[in-house]
Design a protein around this motif. Sequence first.
Motif, PDB file in Angstrom:
ATOM      1  N   HIS A 176      26.117  -0.086 -37.875  1.00 40.11           N
ATOM      2  CA  HIS A 176      25.267  -0.122 -36.683  1.00 40.11           C
ATOM      3  C   HIS A 176      25.710   0.897 -35.631  1.00 40.11           C
ATOM      4  N   GLN A 177      26.921   1.451 -35.802  1.00 40.66           N
ATOM      5  CA  GLN A 177      27.397   2.515 -34.911  1.00 40.66           C
ATOM      6  C   GLN A 177      27.051   3.896 -35.460  1.00 40.66           C
ATOM      7  N   ILE A 178      27.334   4.106 -36.752  1.00 41.45           N
ATOM      8  CA  ILE A 178      27.241   5.482 -37.259  1.00 41.45           C
ATOM      9  C   ILE A 178      25.821   5.900 -37.640  1.00 41.45           C
ATOM     10  N   TYR A 179      24.959   4.927 -37.990  1.00 45.90           N
ATOM     11  CA  TYR A 179      23.604   5.335 -38.376  1.00 45.90           C
ATOM     12  C   TYR A 179      22.818   5.855 -37.167  1.00 45.90           C
ATOM     13  N   PRO A 180      22.798   5.124 -36.050  1.00 53.72           N
ATOM     14  CA  PRO A 180      22.130   5.680 -34.866  1.00 53.72           C
ATOM     15  C   PRO A 180      22.738   7.012 -34.424  1.00 53.72           C
ATOM     16  N   LEU A 181      24.051   7.156 -34.600  1.00 49.95           N
ATOM     17  CA  LEU A 181      24.714   8.406 -34.220  1.00 49.95           C
ATOM     18  C   LEU A 181      24.170   9.576 -35.048  1.00 49.95           C
ATOM     19  N   ALA A 182      24.095   9.385 -36.372  1.00 47.04           N
ATOM     20  CA  ALA A 182      23.603  10.449 -37.250  1.00 47.04           C
ATOM     21  C   ALA A 182      22.138  10.781 -36.956  1.00 47.04           C
ATOM     22  N   VAL A 183      21.333   9.742 -36.736  1.00 47.25           N
ATOM     23  CA  VAL A 183      19.911   9.965 -36.436  1.00 47.25           C
ATOM     24  C   VAL A 183      19.764  10.720 -35.114  1.00 47.25           C
ATOM     25  N   ARG A 184      20.592  10.372 -34.151  1.00 47.54           N
ATOM     26  CA  ARG A 184      20.533  11.072 -32.860  1.00 47.54           C
ATOM     27  C   ARG A 184      20.936  12.546 -33.017  1.00 47.54           C
ATOM     28  N   TRP A 185      21.986  12.780 -33.794  1.00 49.59           N
ATOM     29  CA  TRP A 185      22.393  14.176 -34.048  1.00 49.59           C
ATOM     30  C   TRP A 185      21.224  14.975 -34.614  1.00 49.59           C
ATOM     31  N   PHE A 186      20.523  14.365 -35.584  1.00 46.43           N
ATOM     32  CA  PHE A 186      19.384  15.059 -36.206  1.00 46.43           C
ATOM     33  C   PHE A 186      18.287  15.287 -35.171  1.00 46.43           C
ATOM     34  N   ALA A 187      17.983  14.249 -34.389  1.00 45.02           N
ATOM     35  CA  ALA A 187      16.906  14.346 -33.395  1.00 45.02           C
ATOM     36  C   ALA A 187      17.205  15.401 -32.340  1.00 45.02           C
ATOM     37  N   GLU A 188      18.474  15.581 -32.030  1.00 45.91           N
ATOM     38  CA  GLU A 188      18.884  16.568 -31.025  1.00 45.91           C
ATOM     39  C   GLU A 188      18.971  17.982 -31.598  1.00 45.91           C
ATOM     40  N   GLY A 189      18.707  18.110 -32.901  1.00 38.31           N
ATOM     41  CA  GLY A 189      18.780  19.420 -33.529  1.00 38.31           C
ATOM     42  C   GLY A 189      20.186  19.854 -33.884  1.00 38.31           C
ATOM     43  N   ARG A 190      21.137  18.939 -33.799  1.00 41.96           N
ATOM     44  CA  ARG A 190      22.534  19.289 -34.083  1.00 41.96           C
ATOM     45  C   ARG A 190      22.876  19.172 -35.562  1.00 41.96           C
ATOM     46  N   LEU A 191      22.199  18.253 -36.262  1.00 40.62           N
ATOM     47  CA  LEU A 191      22.495  17.977 -37.675  1.00 40.62           C
ATOM     48  C   LEU A 191      21.411  18.577 -38.548  1.00 40.62           C
ATOM     49  N   ARG A 192      21.846  19.337 -39.566  1.00 42.12           N
ATOM     50  CA  ARG A 192      20.910  19.930 -40.507  1.00 42.12           C
ATOM     51  C   ARG A 192      21.536  19.959 -41.895  1.00 42.12           C
ATOM     52  N   LEU A 193      20.684  20.040 -42.899  1.00 40.38           N
ATOM     53  CA  LEU A 193      21.157  20.245 -44.268  1.00 40.38           C
ATOM     54  C   LEU A 193      21.033  21.727 -44.584  1.00 40.38           C
ATOM     55  N   GLY A 194      22.182  22.377 -44.828  1.00 37.32           N
ATOM     56  CA  GLY A 194      22.197  23.791 -45.171  1.00 37.32           C
ATOM     57  C   GLY A 194      22.416  23.984 -46.657  1.00 37.32           C
ATOM     58  N   ALA A 195      22.463  25.222 -47.072  1.00 41.81           N
ATOM     59  CA  ALA A 195      22.639  25.537 -48.495  1.00 41.81           C
ATOM     60  C   ALA A 195      23.968  25.007 -49.026  1.00 41.81           C
ATOM     61  N   GLN A 196      24.974  24.949 -48.152  1.00 37.97           N
ATOM     62  CA  GLN A 196      26.309  24.501 -48.580  1.00 37.97           C
ATOM     63  C   GLN A 196      26.559  23.022 -48.300  1.00 37.97           C
ATOM     64  N   GLY A 197      25.588  22.332 -47.686  1.00 33.56           N
ATOM     65  CA  GLY A 197      25.789  20.918 -47.371  1.00 33.56           C
ATOM     66  C   GLY A 197      25.403  20.609 -45.944  1.00 33.56           C
ATOM     67  N   ALA A 198      25.905  19.498 -45.440  1.00 35.62           N
ATOM     68  CA  ALA A 198      25.558  19.059 -44.089  1.00 35.62           C
ATOM     69  C   ALA A 198      26.213  19.968 -43.050  1.00 35.62           C
TER      70      ALA A 198
END
Length: 214
Positions: A176-198
């Motif tokens: 319940h801590q890390i899932y919202p964190l990861a989703v927020r990172w993605f929503a903020e444009g900070r998290l992406r899947l690149g050719a080499q991984g996350a």
Amino acid sequence: MPCNVVVLISGSGSNLQALIDSAAQGDNPARIAAVISNRADAYGLVRAQNAGIATEVLDHKQFDGREAFDAAMMQAIDAHQPDLVVLAGFMRILTPGFVQHYSGRLLNIHPSLLPRYKGLHTHQRALDAGDAEHGCSVHFVTEELDGGPLVVQAVLPVAPDDTADSLARRVHQQEHQIYPLAVRWFAEGRLRLGAQGAMLDGEPLPASGHLIRT
């Protein structure tokens, strides 16, 4: 611009509730556009309705095979123009076509420190192996079951008197801590899947993802 999120569930939706609570914070760009379940009795649907979020049920038993079900799922999901699709206790194995359709915008959470204990009964398996540490992992979904690039893992010590139930409760709290964190990172444009991984903030994450120790 808000980040449209569609959440897929099959059960009680405790991770969904954590995501709803996180998205309700005013500075979070994640917006849950819809919650879709393959089970009409999933309590997560009630959680979504209570939060004013659109819900839909697609009963997999009404479809002639996995491909037909996933095609209907994609149609239902895409009606909400999602930037991100989040699996929150969605108990269906997805077809390669589905996974490819949402490549780079499909997240899952798993109750183990991947790559250990893919599949079910993770807490008992960690105890049986005598592991000193256990936890949970958020990862991008690929065609390999529970095998996509890791985003973030919460690591907790296994106590000598832990049971599968007590371990599950503590792991749930971390989910319940890390899932919202990861989703927020993605929503903020900070998290992406690149050719080499996350990638986080333009830098490749380590193979274990971002580690949070409790």
